[in-house]
Design a protein around this motif. Structure first.
Motif, PDB file in Angstrom:
ATOM      1  N   UNK A  31      72.120  79.941 121.061  1.00  0.00           N
ATOM      2  CA  UNK A  31      71.391  78.685 120.901  1.00  0.00           C
ATOM      3  C   UNK A  31      72.266  77.523 121.371  1.00  0.00           C
ATOM      4  N   UNK A  32      72.529  77.463 122.669  1.00  0.00           N
ATOM      5  CA  UNK A  32      73.411  76.449 123.239  1.00  0.00           C
ATOM      6  C   UNK A  32      72.615  75.167 123.451  1.00  0.00           C
ATOM      7  N   UNK A  33      73.155  74.056 122.973  1.00  0.00           N
ATOM      8  CA  UNK A  33      72.440  72.781 122.999  1.00  0.00           C
ATOM      9  C   UNK A  33      73.267  71.698 123.688  1.00  0.00           C
ATOM     10  N   UNK A  34      72.614  70.633 124.159  1.00  0.00           N
ATOM     11  CA  UNK A  34      73.353  69.511 124.750  1.00  0.00           C
ATOM     12  C   UNK A  34      74.425  68.969 123.821  1.00  0.00           C
ATOM     13  N   UNK A  35      75.497  68.512 124.422  1.00  0.00           N
ATOM     14  CA  UNK A  35      76.761  68.005 123.849  1.00  0.00           C
ATOM     15  C   UNK A  35      77.698  69.136 123.448  1.00  0.00           C
ATOM     16  N   UNK A  36      77.234  70.374 123.447  1.00  0.00           N
ATOM     17  CA  UNK A  36      78.118  71.490 123.145  1.00  0.00           C
ATOM     18  C   UNK A  36      78.906  71.901 124.400  1.00  0.00           C
ATOM     19  N   UNK A  37      80.018  72.622 124.221  1.00  0.00           N
ATOM     20  CA  UNK A  37      80.746  73.144 125.377  1.00  0.00           C
ATOM     21  C   UNK A  37      79.935  74.234 126.075  1.00  0.00           C
ATOM     22  N   UNK A  38      79.884  74.177 127.392  1.00  0.00           N
ATOM     23  CA  UNK A  38      79.241  75.229 128.179  1.00  0.00           C
ATOM     24  C   UNK A  38      80.200  75.697 129.265  1.00  0.00           C
ATOM     25  N   UNK A  39      80.042  76.944 129.658  1.00  0.00           N
ATOM     26  CA  UNK A  39      80.882  77.531 130.687  1.00  0.00           C
ATOM     27  C   UNK A  39      80.294  77.234 132.057  1.00  0.00           C
ATOM     28  N   UNK A  40      81.119  76.734 132.959  1.00  0.00           N
ATOM     29  CA  UNK A  40      80.722  76.525 134.341  1.00  0.00           C
ATOM     30  C   UNK A  40      81.716  77.193 135.272  1.00  0.00           C
ATOM     31  N   UNK A  41      81.238  77.579 136.450  1.00  0.00           N
ATOM     32  CA  UNK A  41      82.060  78.237 137.461  1.00  0.00           C
ATOM     33  C   UNK A  41      82.061  77.378 138.717  1.00  0.00           C
ATOM     34  N   UNK A  42      83.264  77.151 139.254  1.00  0.00           N
ATOM     35  CA  UNK A  42      83.434  76.344 140.463  1.00  0.00           C
ATOM     36  C   UNK A  42      84.245  77.112 141.489  1.00  0.00           C
ATOM     37  N   UNK A  43      84.240  76.624 142.724  1.00  0.00           N
ATOM     38  CA  UNK A  43      85.099  77.213 143.744  1.00  0.00           C
ATOM     39  C   UNK A  43      86.554  77.014 143.356  1.00  0.00           C
ATOM     40  N   UNK A  44      87.374  78.010 143.654  1.00  0.00           N
ATOM     41  CA  UNK A  44      88.791  77.908 143.411  1.00  0.00           C
ATOM     42  C   UNK A  44      89.510  77.312 144.603  1.00  0.00           C
ATOM     43  N   UNK A  45      90.834  77.318 144.587  1.00  0.00           N
ATOM     44  CA  UNK A  45      91.599  76.785 145.719  1.00  0.00           C
ATOM     45  C   UNK A  45      91.389  77.650 146.955  1.00  0.00           C
ATOM     46  N   UNK A  46      91.629  77.098 148.132  1.00  0.00           N
ATOM     47  CA  UNK A  46      91.490  77.886 149.366  1.00  0.00           C
ATOM     48  C   UNK A  46      92.320  79.165 149.300  1.00  0.00           C
ATOM     49  N   UNK A 183      76.390  77.820 147.793  1.00  0.00           N
ATOM     50  CA  UNK A 183      76.164  76.748 146.833  1.00  0.00           C
ATOM     51  C   UNK A 183      77.471  76.114 146.376  1.00  0.00           C
ATOM     52  N   UNK A 184      78.488  76.920 146.149  1.00  0.00           N
ATOM     53  CA  UNK A 184      79.756  76.413 145.616  1.00  0.00           C
ATOM     54  C   UNK A 184      80.662  75.810 146.689  1.00  0.00           C
TER      55      UNK A 184
END
Length: 251
Positions: A31-46, A183-184
């Motif tokens: 039950x993840x809600x706004x203002x809570x911590x969420x996991x995101x994935x981004x591109x790493x270094x080259x 996308x990333x």
């Protein structure tokens, strides 16, 4: 829109399917809600030739994007969703769309249907075949007046597909695995190059399961929230969720 979601897959599944480096184990979250911590994935270094490092990195962000130019977030609306159709032009999201596109791992999301003048009925919306999915996300860092930084983020939404528009007219954008890299890739892919990914999920991808209105309260968690009920028997107040003092605020 997407105002609640769940991530119940294992950390190993997230690592393997999204290609990220090791991170601290986390428990299932129902039950993840706004203002809570969420996991995101981004591109790493080259990547250097012969490198064994994963091509992506994970980070915890506050769900509710704060634009970098914000002086005082107390007067800012909670930007937990961004309309994909206009995000590339909106001042609040424009920079993140160009430089900090992310993936948000999820097992599904919740949405509320208002039937006539009645109270909203909650639905658990999950991939029909099960497994992990990835929402399109945006990340932004905001510097407090004292100098410390907080990472924040939002989930991109689009028009609901034909399966879900009877529940709500918006849905989160789902990025398919074959499109993760494009996308990333914010170095080579401008927002106009990835605009074709910002579309509703294919018909049949999701199924909607009516669930108890226990999900309305952020303090409620556990697999019972996703147990199906008869739609006409969703009882209680059915009040659509709003802010809750029990949320894990990152401020």
């Amino acid at each position: 829109m997407c105002g609640r979601f769940a991530l119940t897959e294992t950390p190993e599944a997230v690592q393997n399917q999204l290609g990220v480096a090791d991170f601290e184990p986390f428990p299932p979250r129902y039950n993840i809600a706004p203002t809570q911590p969420v996991l995101m994935v981004m591109s790493g270094p080259p990547q250097r030739p012969g490198s064994n490092l994963p091509p992506r990195r994970s980070m915890l962000v506050r769900w509710g994007l704060i634009p970098s130019w914000t002086k005082d977030p107390k007067g800012l609306s909670l930007l937990f969703n961004a309309r994909s159709e206009t995000a590339a032009e909106k001042p609040s999201f424009r920079t993140a769309m160009r430089h900090r596109r992310t993936l948000v791992p999820a097992s599904g999301f919740y949405e509320w249907r208002r039937a006539g003048g009645g109270s909203p009925e909650p639905y658990w919306i999950k991939p029909r075949k099960g497994g992990l999915i990835a929402f399109a996300g945006l990340a932004e860092s905001w510097a407090e007046p004292g100098g410390s930084e907080i990472d924040t983020g939002a989930i991109l939404t689009t028009a609901a597909n034909e399966d879900l528009r009877g529940i709500h007219h918006r849905m989160p954008v789902v990025i398919q695995p074959q499109d993760f890299e494009r996308w990333l890739d914010c170095l080579n892919q401008e927002p106009r190059h990835v605009a074709d990914l910002l579309k509703p999920a294919e018909p049949g991808f999701f199924e909607a399961v009516p669930v108890s209105d226990a999900v309305n309260r952020v303090a409620n968690a556990g697999p019972g929230l996703q147990e199906p009920v008869e739609s006409s028997r969703v009882t209680g107040s059915r009040k659509k969720p709003a802010g809750d003092d029990s949320q894990l605020d990152l401020f």
